[in-house]
Scaffold this active site. Structure first.
Site, PDB file in Angstrom:
ATOM      1  CB  ILE C 487     -43.201 -84.863  83.328  1.00 33.62           C
ATOM      2  CG1 ILE C 487     -42.305 -86.032  82.993  1.00 33.62           C
ATOM      3  CG2 ILE C 487     -42.379 -83.734  83.902  1.00 33.62           C
ATOM      4  CD1 ILE C 487     -41.162 -85.673  82.099  1.00 33.62           C
ATOM      5  N   GLY C 489     -49.049 -84.825  83.965  1.00 32.44           N
ATOM      6  CA  GLY C 489     -50.451 -85.218  84.063  1.00 32.44           C
ATOM      7  C   GLY C 489     -50.826 -86.414  83.203  1.00 32.44           C
ATOM      8  CB  SER C 490     -48.888 -88.875  81.207  1.00 28.25           C
ATOM      9  OG  SER C 490     -48.013 -89.404  82.170  1.00 28.25           O
ATOM     10  CB  SER C 528     -44.865 -84.816  71.868  1.00 26.72           C
ATOM     11  OG  SER C 528     -44.266 -83.583  72.151  1.00 26.72           O
ATOM     12  CB  THR C 531     -50.944 -88.503  75.166  1.00 26.11           C
ATOM     13  OG1 THR C 531     -50.409 -87.735  76.231  1.00 26.11           O
ATOM     14  CG2 THR C 531     -52.433 -88.603  75.320  1.00 26.11           C
ATOM     15  N   GLY C 716     -50.071 -85.419  69.957  1.00 29.31           N
ATOM     16  CA  GLY C 716     -49.023 -85.060  70.937  1.00 29.31           C
ATOM     17  C   GLY C 716     -49.042 -83.556  71.110  1.00 29.31           C
ATOM     18  CB  VAL C 717     -49.935 -81.387  73.459  1.00 37.01           C
ATOM     19  CG1 VAL C 717     -49.759 -82.084  74.807  1.00 37.01           C
ATOM     20  CG2 VAL C 717     -50.168 -79.912  73.685  1.00 37.01           C
ATOM     21  CD  GLU C 719     -40.851 -82.964  72.336  1.00 38.16           C
ATOM     22  OE1 GLU C 719     -41.556 -83.851  71.832  1.00 38.16           O
ATOM     23  OE2 GLU C 719     -39.629 -83.037  72.430  1.00 38.16           O
TER      24      GLU C 719
END
Lengths: 158, 287, 758
Positions: C487, C489-490, C528, C531, C716-717, C719
């Protein structure tokens, strides 16, 4: 009611289509001409995802009847790159990570291009107000605004 | 649905006058198409006015401007002379939706959609603009405030269309301004709005004024008491306070999803005052 | 296995750079295909008929006239969906009851909210489908409805489910209610704690439901063949999840449903459950044609999402020197029409950033006649944080303490006992607050009617099941297939981690999202987790590839596998054999694959554990127009501990986006219902998400306190960043005006009314 026969210039090429009188330009682009780069986010002119150029003017394809476009010139995201060469705005959106999900991106790019054609050296505030009709829910707009300002600088150098 | 795009006003009038069922005119379409999509409206006939030169042109007339009712807002805000000479109307036109919407929307459509919150209507009223209505029985010129008479209702008869506006020549030492309040900076409908048009004499005393408020009643209001608060003053603090009080006193708003009665009433006064200050500066040439 | 990879003790080469995303060009040229952009030959168009009533018994549905309309190929109603067992399955925090789920997709006995689907048609054209909907006759018995959570909890409230007894209460209540569940967490001795306090602040708060507001409405294309196999192109956060749900709701075998991940136009949690997919598949089954079902914006607002609105009371006590000694939170969350609000998250997250010895959280999950609440970015946490962080701010003011100093005095650190059980295992909270405090603007002076507000936010971050397959091609390029829809850029971060692990260029890695039948099971893109968890399985697979490459080199060199190491993207002879052979690159080894054992392909799966919580600390500078109640955001600074930023530009983008969603939540976003329970603002005109000109540049501070469990330190970023803004802005308004807003959104009429009330 018979369908309307409409002749347009679409992304530089002559294009004809038949349309129902109540169908919008967005309906025809997506469903009949298979140009799905123009997105439907709201269908009511509130999100800008279906931004296209009609006779050189930025409009929402969802608020334009397809039948109105007879004899008119339409430009969509599919016509923005020059063959295999991306428009500087497209390139800067990629370099600045100015898209996350990307659904607003075609409309943002069309809208930003219209701005830079009128105003080659916009301020951040001018960019923000011009793009107010293009909703983005992912980026918080930071990188979009940065990409537009950077593309403007590059276009001025060109 | 039938779609027609006549090239003359007479052609449009004939189509509308002969129509059975629901006939609607298409100016910018930014309200019409939304209403159709939501199912609120299913016209049998749509008459597109944008191929009629009289509805899409702008020309100087008697020192002012005649503006086609279907002329796109973006074309107006890019018209340097219009912007210079009609600052209050320009304020309003700039606020009618996004750049995309303004690429299509028009002052005539904005007026005839007859929303009490229409942005251009109070500005046109304050600027004492006249509308030219053309119908099966010829044309008539009427003050703008007589066109929209209630939510979604106009005074136009069957077969009549709004062809153009006459924006009168601006008197010396006069200025106008339009302000609206919206929660967001853009992409909103006015919660409340105010337009002020005033003229000063050589001594800086206000000799003429017109104040109009939007979204505080079933239609845009003309508020003579508010204008009276300015006339004969130098538009000083006392006059501005009186203006704000008169503006608030004239409100008869409703509670709806966009605002409350109390809010609209109070902020109408705030905006009238702020618009008057801008109009004053414009009249003095100091904006 | 998950956690068998050690943190590489070498300098990172590509991780931490921000290259152009691999899927970028199709997205700037309009060629990327989202949910609504797929078509098939012979495709029909589907439309959904929705309840105009907030609460009504469905006496009967007559579809005969619609079925008789030429061009209509299939009509379905709730009766066409198989009955599901009434049972809450899965972990309590995210339990699902398929008896409810099927009724959310299509009403059976009752319509429970304005917009609830009651029937659907598939027809040759959109226009015919629209016409057919008008021909369906539904006989409704309109029932009293309830919208507000406090009203829904009253004993005399209209009941959505006549037999619902509150779970989590012993003994079981004897009378039914709209309270689906009560949950409770306790730590220490609350009364004793409050007795030690020198200052206590107790305040009550309300919030409105807000929608995820993704720009792409839900859309799907389905094809069901007569042999019982089906294929679906769906824009969702998890195509595996869509497969699971759709198969379950239609009684299909999982292997018979192959789901492709269309590009997704935003989700934010809202596309983790299905609405249209089972309807489209069922229509296709009945019609014998492929079916496309696109929803409109109005349908999205009326019948998908949102997150809960809530009513909350928070009480916090502290000693004079600023140590929090006791805290209590009571959280009443709207679940919408079916149970399942994120209130348990609220109980667990609200006090989580702090070391509070005596604490108590009580949560109520309450049904009401609104669309069922669905995950929205850190579900549950932003709502409780609004209440907790506002209360903390008021307490800091009473104590005369700087809001960051006060929080730092109480910040949870590794080893801190958490209210939700267990001890905090990771550092990062204090570091993030300190990074915020060091921002040069934090001490800057503000003008009249301006104020600065601080708030923090906690989120669990996610682990769980993920799968990847790595293919090494003969030219030295690598394809990485995962099951995680991308969604934000993963694909770029997967490629970066693969390139780093393999020691090759980023451009040599081509990441794709494989369909459900081409890669192992993978949970949704949410929490999150991607990644961290999918990243971990990509790294694991790449490490296995490295192992295989070393074995191939050993074979070529005819030496022991143990004598080969991998360094800088090359196999090298090690130990005593060093220098005997020229190092071989991945490309060189790949060129010899046929001679050395055939294709080099590795699949890996994890059920990743050891995720580290996310933490964000933010400050907002605002200016209040005291005559109109308008709040302008002058500056916004957001610090967040992400563990490690794999692609820093997209990490910043997540922070910017989360903050701006929070700004919308704080100031203007809300569901507005009329007295009949009809949603009054089902569009982007009156559901006011922030537009470009509403916000300043958001300043993101990336804090990196690595998670030792992840090979590259990822936490993780996506949320934690949406958790603080509502409180940060409320606190800023309080500082600017001396007036505290406790009811979201802080829209101009509310702000002005509060100011005028003094």
């Amino acid at each position: 009611m018979a369908k309307h026969h409409v002749t347009t210039t679409l992304n530089g090429s002559p294009v004809e289509y038949l349309c129902e009188p109540h169908h919008t330009l967005l309906d025809v682009l997506r469903d009949d001409l298979n140009l799905t780069g123009t997105k439907e986010g709201c269908g009511s002119g509130d999100c800008g995802a279906c931004s296209v150029m009609l006779d050189g003017r930025l409009v929402c394809a969802c608020l334009t009847f397809a039948a109105e476009c007879n004899g008119r010139t339409i430009e969509t995201i599919e016509g923005m790159a020059n063959g295999t060469k991306l428009h500087p705005l497209q390139q800067k959106f990629l370099e600045h990570a100015a898209l996350q999900c990307g659904i607003c991106t075609p409309g943002m790019l069309i809208s930003a291009k219209a701005l830079l054609e009128k105003k080659p050296d916009p301020t951040e505030e001018e960019v923000r107000y011009w793009l107010a009709g293009n909703l983005c829910r992912c980026t918080g707009y930071n990188k979009i605004v940065e990409a537009v300002l950077d593309a403007a600088a590059e276009l001025r150098r060109a | 649905m039938r779609y027609e795009a006549p090239t003359t006003t007479e052609g449009a009038v004939a189509l509308l006058a002969a129509a059975n069922g629901t006939a609607k005119v298409l100016a910018g379409g930014t309200d019409l198409i939304v209403q159709m999509r939501s199912g609120r409206l299913a016209p049998d006939l749509v008459v597109d006015l944008k191929r009629i030169p009289a509805l899409t042109s702008i020309a100087a007339e008697n020192g002012g401007y005649r503006v086609g009712a279907a002329k796109a807002c973006m074309e107006l805000v890019e018209h340097e002379a219009f912007v210079r000479d009609c600052p209050g109307i320009t304020d309003a036109v700039k606020l009618i939706g996004s750049i995309q919407v303004k690429g299509r929307a028009s002052m005539g459509g904005n007026l005839c959609n007859a929303s009490p919150a229409a942005d251009s209507t109070p500005a046109l009223i304050a600027a004492r603009v006249t509308a030219r209505v053309v119908g099966p029985n010829g044309s008539r010129d009427v003050p703008v405030q007589e066109i929209a008479i209630g939510p979604g209702k106009t005074s136009l008869g069957k077969g009549e269309i709004l062809e153009s506006f006459l924006l009168p020549k601006r008197a010396a030492r006069s200025g106008d301004a339009y302000l609206r309040f919206t929660p967001r900076t853009e992409m909103d409908i006015a919660v409340v709005s105010a337009a002020v048009n005033l003229t000063l004499d050589e001594g800086g005393v206000c000799r003429d004024a017109c104040v109009s408020l939007g979204a505080v009643a079933e239609r845009a209001l003309v508020v003579p008491e508010a204008a009276a608060a300015l006339i004969g003053t130098k538009v000083d603090e006392v006059a501005l306070k009186a203006l704000a009080a008169a503006a608030s006193a004239a409100c008869r708003p409703i509670d709806d999803k966009r605002g409350t009665k109390a809010y609209r009433t109070k902020v109408a006064g705030v905006l009238a005052r702020r618009a008057a200050e801008i109009a004053l500066n414009r009249a003095k040439g100091t904006n | 296995m998950a956690n068998d990879v050690k943190f590489p003790e070498r300098e990172l080469k590509v991780i931490g750079t921000s290259p152009v995303r691999p899927d970028g060009v199709p997205k700037v040229t309009g060629r990327a295909q989202y949910g609504a952009d797929w078509t098939l030959p012979g495709m029909l168009w589907a439309k959904v008929l929705r309840s105009p009533h907030a609460h009504a018994r469905i006496r009967s549905i007559d579809t005969s006239a619609a079925e008789a309309l030429p061009g209509v190929k299939a009509v379905v109603t709730g009766k066409d969906f198989p009955e599901q067992k009434f049972d809450y399955v899965g972990p309590e925090r995210v339990a699902i009851n398929f008896w409810h789920f099927t009724r959310n997709v299509m009403a059976k006995e009752k319509a429970l909210f304005d917009g609830h689907p009651v029937a659907a048609v598939a027809a040759a054209t959109k226009d015919i489908a629209d016409e057919a909907l008008k021909l369906i006759k539904v006989d409704y018995e309109v029932l009293p409805h309830v919208i507000d959570v406090d009203e829904a909890m009253r004993p005399d409230a209209p009941l959505l489910f006549e037999d619902m007894k509150t779970r989590g209460v012993t003994p079981e209540p004897t009378t039914p209610s709209n309270i689906s569940k009560k949950i409770e967490f306790k730590l220490g001795d609350l009364d004793a704690g409050f007795k030690m306090a020198d200052e206590i602040v107790e305040m009550s708060y309300k919030t409105k439901p807000v929608h995820q507001g993704y720009i792409e409405p839900q859309s799907t294309l389905a094809r069901y063949d007569t042999d019982g196999q089906a294929e679906m192109w769906s824009s969702s956060q998890g195509h595996f999840v869509m497969r699971t749900f759709t198969a379950k709701l239609l009684g299909m075998r999982v292997a018979d449903l192959r789901v492709h991940a269309a590009e997704i136009g935003g989700g934010f949690g809202g596309k983790t459950i299905c609405y249209v997919e089972p309807i489209a598949v069922l229509l296709s089954k009945k019609a014998g044609h492929p079916v496309k079902l696109m929803t409109t914006r109005e349908e999205v607002f009326r019948a998908t999402g949102p997150t809960s609105g809530a009513s909350m009371t928070i009480k916090i006590g502290a000693t004079k020197d600023g140590k929090i000694v006791a805290a209590q939170g009571i959280y009443k969350y709207q679940a919408g029409a079916f149970p399942g609000s994120p209130v348990m998250n609220a109980c667990m997250c609200g006090f989580a950033p702090y070391d509070i010895p005596n604490a108590h959280a009580v949560g109520y999950d309450v049904v009401c006649n609104r669309p069922k609440a669905v995950a929205y970015r850190a579900p549950g946490s932003p709502i409780s944080a609004f209440a907790v962080e506002s209360t903390l701010d008021a307490l800091a003011s009473k104590l005369g303490l700087d809001p960051i100093d006060f929080r730092l005095k109480n910040i949870a650190r590794p080893g801190t006992q958490m209210l939700s059980g267990g001890k905090l295992a990771h550092a990062g909270f204090a570091e993030t607050l300190q990074a915020l405090q060091k921002h040069p603007a934090y001490k800057s002076k503000l003008g009249k009617n301006q104020g600065r507000g601080v708030a923090c936010g906690y989120w669990f971050n996610g682990g769980g099941e993920s799968s990847a397959t790595v293919h090494v091609n003969e030219d030295g390029t690598v394809v990485v297939s995962t099951g995680s829809p991308d969604i934000g850029g993963s694909r770029a971060s997967m490629a970066l981690m693969a390139a780093e692990t393999l020691g090759i260029d980023y451009e040599s890695v081509r990441p794709i999202i494989a369909d459900t039948n081409s890669v192992g099971y993978t949970q949704a893109t949410g929490g999150s987790r991607v990644t961290f968890a999918t990243g971990m399985t990509v790294i694991n697979a790449c490490n296995k590839v490295v192992d295989e490459l070393c074995a191939r080199a050993a074979k070529i060199w005819k030496i022991d596998r143990a004598d080969v190491i991998w360094e800088n993207g090359h196999a090298r002879p090690a130990g005593g054999r060093a220098g005997e052979f020229e190092p071989m690159s991945l490309k060189a080894i790949a060129a010899k694959r046929a001679a050395t054992g055939g294709p080099i392909t590795v699949s890996a799966s994890v059920n990743a554990e050891g995720q580290a919580p996310g933490f964000s600390a933010q400050f907002a500078d605002v200016e209040v127009d005291t005559d109109t109640g308008h709040v302008k955001i002058l500056r916004y600074v957001a610090a967040q501990d992400v563990g490690r930023a794999i692609h820093p530009a997209y990490v910043e983008g997540q922070i910017h986006g989360g903050v701006v969603q929070g700004i919308g939540w704080a100031l203007n976003e809300e569901y507005i219902y009329d007295k009949n329970g009809h949603l009054e603002n089902p569009g982007f005109l009156d559901y006011r998400i922030p537009v470009c000109s509403d916000v300043p540049m958001i300043e993101a501070i990336i804090v990196e306190v690595p998670n030792p469990v992840h090979p590259y330190g990822v936490k993780g970023v996506a949320e934690a960043n949406i958790v603080p803004p509502m409180a940060a802005i409320a606190n800023a308004i309080d500082k600017a005006t001396g007036t505290r807003l406790t009811d979201l959104p802080m829209s101009p009429p509310k702000v002005l009314a509060a100011l005028d009330a003094g």
